[in-house]
Design a protein around this motif. Structure first.
Motif, PDB file in Angstrom:
ATOM      1  N   GLU A  30       1.751  20.227 -20.091  1.00 28.45           N
ATOM      2  CA  GLU A  30       2.657  20.992 -19.241  1.00 28.45           C
ATOM      3  C   GLU A  30       2.966  22.348 -19.884  1.00 28.45           C
ATOM      4  OE1 GLU A  30       6.117  18.724 -18.475  1.00 28.45           O
ATOM      5  OE2 GLU A  30       5.076  17.163 -17.327  1.00 28.45           O
ATOM      6  N   LEU A  31       3.132  23.386 -19.032  1.00 26.25           N
ATOM      7  CA  LEU A  31       3.423  24.726 -19.532  1.00 26.25           C
ATOM      8  C   LEU A  31       4.873  24.803 -19.998  1.00 26.25           C
ATOM      9  CD1 LEU A  31       2.230  27.685 -19.729  1.00 26.25           C
ATOM     10  CD2 LEU A  31       3.528  28.121 -17.620  1.00 26.25           C
ATOM     11  N   ARG A  32       5.081  25.374 -21.165  1.00 29.18           N
ATOM     12  CA  ARG A  32       6.446  25.586 -21.660  1.00 29.18           C
ATOM     13  C   ARG A  32       7.019  26.816 -20.952  1.00 29.18           C
ATOM     14  NH1 ARG A  32       7.313  22.527 -26.248  1.00 29.18           N
ATOM     15  NH2 ARG A  32       5.441  21.744 -27.313  1.00 29.18           N
ATOM     16  N   SER A  33       8.178  26.654 -20.355  1.00 30.72           N
ATOM     17  CA  SER A  33       8.756  27.744 -19.566  1.00 30.72           C
ATOM     18  C   SER A  33       9.305  28.866 -20.433  1.00 30.72           C
ATOM     19  CB  SER A  33       9.865  27.213 -18.657  1.00 30.72           C
ATOM     20  OG  SER A  33      10.917  26.657 -19.443  1.00 30.72           O
ATOM     21  N   THR A  34       9.722  28.551 -21.670  1.00 28.17           N
ATOM     22  CA  THR A  34      10.304  29.574 -22.548  1.00 28.17           C
ATOM     23  C   THR A  34       9.743  29.419 -23.949  1.00 28.17           C
ATOM     24  OG1 THR A  34      12.369  29.526 -21.268  1.00 28.17           O
ATOM     25  CG2 THR A  34      12.434  30.585 -23.440  1.00 28.17           C
ATOM     26  N   THR A 583      11.907  34.115 -14.145  1.00 26.71           N
ATOM     27  CA  THR A 583      10.490  33.793 -14.069  1.00 26.71           C
ATOM     28  C   THR A 583      10.258  32.348 -14.485  1.00 26.71           C
ATOM     29  OG1 THR A 583       8.317  34.383 -14.969  1.00 26.71           O
ATOM     30  CG2 THR A 583      10.200  34.696 -16.410  1.00 26.71           C
ATOM     31  N   SER A 584       9.096  31.827 -14.092  1.00 28.68           N
ATOM     32  CA  SER A 584       8.760  30.448 -14.462  1.00 28.68           C
ATOM     33  C   SER A 584       8.190  30.363 -15.873  1.00 28.68           C
ATOM     34  CB  SER A 584       7.743  29.888 -13.460  1.00 28.68           C
ATOM     35  OG  SER A 584       6.572  30.689 -13.442  1.00 28.68           O
ATOM     36  N   GLN A 585       7.801  31.510 -16.464  1.00 26.26           N
ATOM     37  CA  GLN A 585       7.324  31.518 -17.847  1.00 26.26           C
ATOM     38  C   GLN A 585       7.827  32.777 -18.539  1.00 26.26           C
ATOM     39  OE1 GLN A 585       3.081  31.845 -18.566  1.00 26.26           O
ATOM     40  NE2 GLN A 585       3.259  31.003 -20.640  1.00 26.26           N
ATOM     41  N   PHE A 586       8.577  32.570 -19.623  1.00 28.10           N
ATOM     42  CA  PHE A 586       9.129  33.688 -20.389  1.00 28.10           C
ATOM     43  C   PHE A 586       8.664  33.581 -21.837  1.00 28.10           C
ATOM     44  CE2 PHE A 586      12.696  35.289 -23.083  1.00 28.10           C
ATOM     45  CZ  PHE A 586      12.521  36.627 -22.797  1.00 28.10           C
ATOM     46  N   ILE A 587       8.036  34.662 -22.331  1.00 28.67           N
ATOM     47  CA  ILE A 587       7.571  34.728 -23.715  1.00 28.67           C
ATOM     48  C   ILE A 587       8.196  35.964 -24.334  1.00 28.67           C
ATOM     49  CG2 ILE A 587       5.569  34.918 -25.242  1.00 28.67           C
ATOM     50  CD1 ILE A 587       3.877  33.826 -22.876  1.00 28.67           C
ATOM     51  N   THR A 588       8.838  35.829 -25.469  1.00 26.98           N
ATOM     52  CA  THR A 588       9.474  36.984 -26.085  1.00 26.98           C
ATOM     53  C   THR A 588       9.141  37.069 -27.569  1.00 26.98           C
ATOM     54  OG1 THR A 588      11.571  38.143 -26.444  1.00 26.98           O
ATOM     55  CG2 THR A 588      11.629  35.745 -26.585  1.00 26.98           C
ATOM     56  N   PHE A 589       9.074  38.299 -28.078  1.00 26.62           N
ATOM     57  CA  PHE A 589       8.851  38.581 -29.492  1.00 26.62           C
ATOM     58  C   PHE A 589      10.146  39.134 -30.082  1.00 26.62           C
ATOM     59  CE2 PHE A 589       4.707  38.598 -27.625  1.00 26.62           C
ATOM     60  CZ  PHE A 589       3.813  38.233 -28.616  1.00 26.62           C
ATOM     61  N   CYS A 606      18.624  27.514 -20.680  1.00 25.13           N
ATOM     62  CA  CYS A 606      17.353  26.884 -20.314  1.00 25.13           C
ATOM     63  C   CYS A 606      17.556  25.412 -19.971  1.00 25.13           C
ATOM     64  CB  CYS A 606      16.338  27.014 -21.452  1.00 25.13           C
ATOM     65  SG  CYS A 606      15.711  28.692 -21.663  1.00 25.13           S
ATOM     66  N   THR A 607      16.858  24.969 -18.950  1.00 22.42           N
ATOM     67  CA  THR A 607      16.986  23.574 -18.535  1.00 22.42           C
ATOM     68  C   THR A 607      16.016  22.665 -19.273  1.00 22.42           C
ATOM     69  OG1 THR A 607      15.450  23.998 -16.716  1.00 22.42           O
ATOM     70  CG2 THR A 607      17.808  24.229 -16.248  1.00 22.42           C
ATOM     71  N   ASP A 608      14.961  23.237 -19.889  1.00 23.34           N
ATOM     72  CA  ASP A 608      14.034  22.413 -20.661  1.00 23.34           C
ATOM     73  C   ASP A 608      13.921  22.964 -22.085  1.00 23.34           C
ATOM     74  OD1 ASP A 608      12.759  24.720 -20.028  1.00 23.34           O
ATOM     75  OD2 ASP A 608      11.017  23.815 -19.087  1.00 23.34           O
TER      76      ASP A 608
END
Length: 660
Positions: A30-34, A583-589, A606-608
């Motif tokens: 499953e894709l990690r949302s955050t 968004t359904s996928q958030f990636i941050t640096f 975050c819910t997950d």
């Protein structure tokens, strides 16, 4: 059909960042949302984001990157001959891999794309995602503080183009192009009544279109050069101003003179505007005109114009049964009243004459020479103001000249500024010819784009007549008009809604700041100000992008560099609460100093489960973390770095920067 785009992971090899492989899927697939990627400054964080953008957009295709740009990305340790950045995507349930290969020896970049039937050379994403995988849109998918500033700069990214793309408004102009292409194809196939006339008209239309395209290309090239020179001029002017203000006493004198010059310039401008307004009055130009106006008013008084009774009084009286004296009005009397009523002025004429007389009396009633005297006084005052402005500017120029003579670099900057201004002036003159309305020249010597477009319309009409396709052309024009109207209304409606929703988010993020988006066009135009602080700029950008992602049916990833770097703790918390909704996928640096305020609020919202990743380079400064990293399950170690997927390690890592 809504687009669903997911970044499953990426792999970097032989580049300035440590070799690493990131996977954003859980063990169950499953894709990690955050996901939060912690990388100290100097680890190659910016390099990673730039490569992600380039891989998602194909911007390095066809030799777009020169040798120096390619070789700048080479790993310094060992100097490998090749490097690559591979991004793994899921596009509407279809697995897609895009690889950016870098040959450091030849200085060339190339792509490989894998999906469907297999791997192919070049950048070839699925057709339905090509509108998202562009250089402009990739900057919004992978967002940083620089883009936030660019959103407020009309010479940079076109904000409205991204809105049009995301909401598919740009499909309407595409439909219009298809309609025109159909008409062109039909017109070329129909048998003309006279072959010679058909060929002549078709060739003229073709040449006119080529001329228009040539002019538009020239105009675009000149505008691009001007924007580039204008940015360089702005940066150089800022540096020059800073250099001429070095030294506290000298800087204060320069600043004081700049303020005085600006004030005197405004004063002279206001006085010149007032003088021009005064010169519109003839009585101010000469007492001769003033006397003639006064004589006109005196003459009207002498003949008692206007009369006290207006024509309408008698016309209404003719409709009555009795006169005001009590005598009955029969048809004969009524006819006489109606005929003689025309000898009197109407009420509008009476009002006009009364207004004219009062205006003349106000202007020259007391003195016929006073208006000219007042004008001469205004001219003299303007001459004094212009002289004061000139003297202040000369004094300011002298102060700057002293700095230029003392520092050759400042003098060189001044000369460069003058050359840039001269070139921009030449370009402005060149651009002006494209707005020419002259129709005297032949097609090949006509530069006015609207004139050429008018001739194209006329040539199309003549071609339509000879090819018996007039009806089809009229239908095409009607349909194009409908498309243009729909495009204009849809575009304005969506831009307005996006602006209003973004302003609502700004008020949530910055409840104590008076900052509002006034308009979404080429850039985000702020109300009553050109720019805000870095924190305000980031918040405005988040609000705008948040609105785009929230209102669109498409599900797209959102990658952000330093999401809370220049923002205070309270706003960090608000942004941390906002981002999971975008968004359904958030990636941050981030770097370690950016965790406080932001990470806890993000985790709470975050819910997950959040994925915590730490990437750092091997070296003396990180040795204390290397042993700890090797003890953690799932740690990936490469020849020059570590990737640790552990929340505890993430929170204890305290390096803001490291040596490259």
């Amino acid at each position: 059909m809504p687009a669903v785009m997911q970044i499953l992971g990426w792999t970097a090899t032989g580049l300035r960042c440590p070799d690493h492989q990131v996977d954003f899927q859980s063990q169950t697939g499953e894709l990690r949302s955050t996901s939060i990627v912690q990388m100290p400054n100097g680890t190659g964080k910016t390099t990673t984001i730039d490569l992600l953008r380039a891989t998602l957009s194909g911007s390095a295709s066809d030799g777009s990157w020169d040798r120096d740009k390619v070789r700048e990305l080479q790993k310094r340790e060992g100097r490998p001959s090749h490097g690559s950045f591979e991004v793994r995507l899921k596009l509407n349930e279809q697995l897609v891999t895009i690889i950016l290969n870098l040959d450091f020896e030849s200085g060339r970049a190339s792509y490989k794309t894998t999906h469907g039937k297999g791997q192919s050379d070049g950048f070839h994403p699925p057709r339905e995602f090509q509108k998202f995988l562009t250089e402009t849109f990739a900057k919004f998918l992978a967002f940083d503080g620089e883009l936030a500033k660019d959103l407020l700069d009309p010479s940079q990214i076109r904000a409205e183009a991204v809105v049009e793309n995301l909401f598919q408004i740009n499909s309407l102009p595409a439909i219009k192009r298809k309609v025109s292409e159909y008409w062109d194809a039909h017109a070329s196939k129909v048998k003309a009544t006279e072959e010679k006339g058909f060929n002549q008209r078709r060739n003229r239309l073709s040449k006119l279109r080529d001329r228009r395209n040539h002019l538009l290309s020239q105009q675009k090239q000149l505008k691009g050069e001007r924007n580039k020179l204008a940015r360089e001029l702005s940066d150089l002017t800022d540096l020059y101003d800073q250099a001429t203000k070095k030294g506290e006493a000298h800087g204060q004198r320069v600043a004081k003179l700049e303020t005085r010059c600006a004030q005197l310039s405004r004063k002279a401008s206001d006085e010149a505007t007032g003088l021009l307004d005064a010169m519109r009055d003839p009585q101010a130009l000469s007492p001769f005109f003033a006397q003639k106006l006064y004589d006109l008013k005196t003459g009207l008084d002498r003949v008692k114009l206007p009369e006290s009774a207006a024509r309408e009084f008698f016309e209404e009286l003719a409709d009555e049964l009795e006169c005001i004296c009590g005598r009955p009005i029969d048809d004969e009397v009524r006819h006489v009243i109606q005929q003689r009523a025309h000898q009197y002025l109407g009420s509008d004429d009476v009002a006009l004459l009364n207004l004219m007389k009062s205006s003349i009396d106000e202007a020259v009633g007391e003195s016929r020479t006073a208006p000219e005297e007042q004008l001469l006084e205004s001219i003299a005052a303007l001459e004094v103001s212009v002289g004061e402005e000139r003297d202040a500017q000369n004094e300011l120029d002298q102060l700057r000249l002293e700095v230029e003579q003392a520092d050759p670099a400042v003098k060189e900057a001044k000369e460069r500024i003058e050359r840039l201004r001269a070139r921009i002036s030449v370009i402005d003159q060149e651009l002006e010819k494209f707005n020419s309305k002259s129709e005297d020249e032949k097609d090949e010597r006509t530069f006015g784009i609207k004139v050429i477009e008018k001739r194209i319309s006329e040539a199309e009409q003549r071609l339509a007549e000879i090819t018996e396709t007039r009806d089809l052309r009229e239908k095409r024009d009607i349909l194009n008009g409908i498309i243009d109207s729909a495009y204009s209304k849809a575009r304005q409606g969506i831009l307005t809604e996006v602006r209003d929703d973004a302003n609502r988010r700004i008020r949530e993020l910055l409840p104590n700041n008076d900052i509002t988006i006034a308009e979404v066009n080429r850039s985000l135009k702020l109300k009553d100000q050109e720019a805000g602080s870095m924190g305000e700029t980031l918040s405005v950008a988040y609000a705008f992008l948040g609105t785009l992602f929230d209102r669109s049916d498409h599900q797209l990833p959102f990658v952000v560099d330093s999401p809370a770097g220049a923002i205070d703790l309270d706003v960090r918390r608000r942004i941390g609460e906002l981002i999971p909704k975008l968004t359904s996928q958030f990636i941050t640096f981030i770097i370690s100093t950016e965790r406080p305020g932001f990470v806890p609020s993000l985790k709470k919202a975050c819910t997950d489960e959040i994925q915590f990743l730490t990437i750092f380079r091997k070296g003396p400064r990180t040795s204390k973390y290397e042993d700890e990293a090797r003890q953690i399950d799932g740690t990936m170690e490469s020849s020059d770095g570590f990737l640790v997927t552990d929340e505890g390690f993430f929170n204890n890592f305290q390096m803001e920067s490291e040596e490259v």
